[in-house]
Design an enzyme around this catalytic site. Structure first.
Site, mmCIF file in Angstrom:
data_model
loop_
_atom_site.group_PDB
_atom_site.id
_atom_site.type_symbol
_atom_site.label_atom_id
_atom_site.label_comp_id
_atom_site.label_asym_id
_atom_site.label_seq_id
_atom_site.Cartn_x
_atom_site.Cartn_y
_atom_site.Cartn_z
ATOM 1 N N HIS A 184 48.862 31.731 36.325
ATOM 2 C CA HIS A 184 50.309 31.583 36.467
ATOM 3 C C HIS A 184 50.701 30.108 36.361
ATOM 4 O O HIS A 184 51.838 29.791 35.999
ATOM 5 C CB HIS A 184 50.784 32.119 37.823
ATOM 6 N N ASP A 254 49.326 39.844 29.029
ATOM 7 C CA ASP A 254 49.810 39.442 30.346
ATOM 8 C C ASP A 254 51.133 38.708 30.134
ATOM 9 O O ASP A 254 51.534 38.412 28.987
ATOM 10 C CB ASP A 254 48.759 38.566 31.052
#
Length: 339
Positions: A184, A254
């Protein structure tokens, strides 16, 4: 009109007119919900209806991350809190049969809650196999450090979701367990030799390659492609995911807005789809970014469309479930009350 090769999020607990107009024109394959989109069951049900209504498709898939533990978007008091994957691994170590049964029941119960509000796809189970010293972004989300336990519990979880009328998404293919960074926030790089990856990291995905949907990892595997993470690497997707692992289902990236990736969202989208992802996933609901993704998320067609149709064909009405009895049995096993 055919769907585009994208899944989007939205900003709030109801659809804004700007979002409705965008989705009508962009016609995404589906949508994904996060905690920011959730207040209570009636509201989530209404939002799912709004999302599907915006594209005129009452059966459009709506995704969520409801793993249990740290990663669950539907929370008490309206929904049950579920254990992290590692809890099932610990039970499996003591009582393998109970570990498998508990994983199955937990998935059935999660699926029941999801279907009740209109969510039909869960981004779980996590099939990553962590190693000691890796970043804890996976951590207790993983069932075990032992690939065999991950396979057994992953198989039970997949069956539970499918029996509950929810499509599972196995993640993060071909493996996020060695990452020394949170994707992230930064791009993890793994220098492990391919033969070791094959024997440890890839084996869980290879063993469960019949799952309908998989999500890629934003991780660079230097022994395979030192320049690009799996999500945007044609070599990783074609040689490892489609090749060695043998995954023939729908491959979803993702979240493309994660900081592991660089460049404009249009470039990230183009790279992911060119590399072999079937669907580009964008989660944060920011309109400028979604507009950028839409520039490159073309019509879902060809083999990608065939894989999408095949994945959705796995959806079925939930099998009968005595929810109270399942909750009691799961609680009993997790509390160690059964010898």
């Amino acid at each position: 009109m055919p769907a585009s090769a994208a899944i989007y999020g939205c900003q709030g607990t109801e659809l804004a007119s700007e979002e409705r107009d965008f989705f009508r024109d962009a016609r995404p394959f589906g949508f994904i919900l996060f905690a920011r989109n959730v207040s209570n069951p009636a509201q989530v049900t209404a939002l799912c209806d709004q999302l599907r209504g915006s594209i005129g498709n009452a059966h459009a898939p709506i995704l969520i991350d409801q793993e249990g533990g740290r990663v669950q978007r539907l929370k008490p008091p309206h929904w049950q809190s579920r254990p992290a994957g590692r809890r099932f691994g610990e039970l499996y170590d003591r009582h393998p049969d109970q570990g498998r049964e508990a994983a199955y029941l937990c998935a059935r119960l999660i699926a029941h809650e999801l279907r009740t509000v209109g969510v039909t796809v869960n981004c779980a189970p996590v099939l990553d196999v962590p190693v000691q010293g890796a970043h804890d972004i996976i951590g207790d989300r993983a069932y075990s450090f032992d690939p065999t336990a991950v396979i057994e519990l992953g198989r039970a979880t997949i069956a539970g979701y499918l029996d509950g009328g929810v499509l599972p998404v196995i993640k993060h293919m071909p493996g996020h367990g060695r990452a020394m960074a949170d994707s992230h926030l930064a791009l993890p790089r793994v220098a492990t030799p391919t033969n070791e990856l094959s024997a440890h990291d890839f084996v869980t995905f290879r063993s469960l390659n019949q799952a309908p949907i998989a999500m890629t990892a934003h991780v660079v595997f230097e022994a395979i492609d030192p320049r690009r993470p799996a999500t945007t690497s044609p070599k990783v997707i074609r040689s490892i995911i489609r090749g060695e692992i043998g995954f023939e289902g729908l491959l979803v990236s993702d979240d493309l807005s994660m900081s592991a990736l660089e460049g404009p969202l249009s470039a990230r989208t183009k790279a992911a789809l060119f590399a072999g992802c079937d669907i580009a996933l964008h989660c944060n609901g920011k309109m400028d970014e979604m507009t950028d993704v839409a520039r490159e998320a073309k019509e879902l067609a060809g083999e990608a469309l065939e894989r999408a149709d095949a994945a959705l064909a796995h959806l079925r009405d939930p099998a009968p479930l005595d929810v109270a009895a399942a909750e009691a049995r799961l609680r009993e096993m997790l509390m160690g009350a059964i010898a």
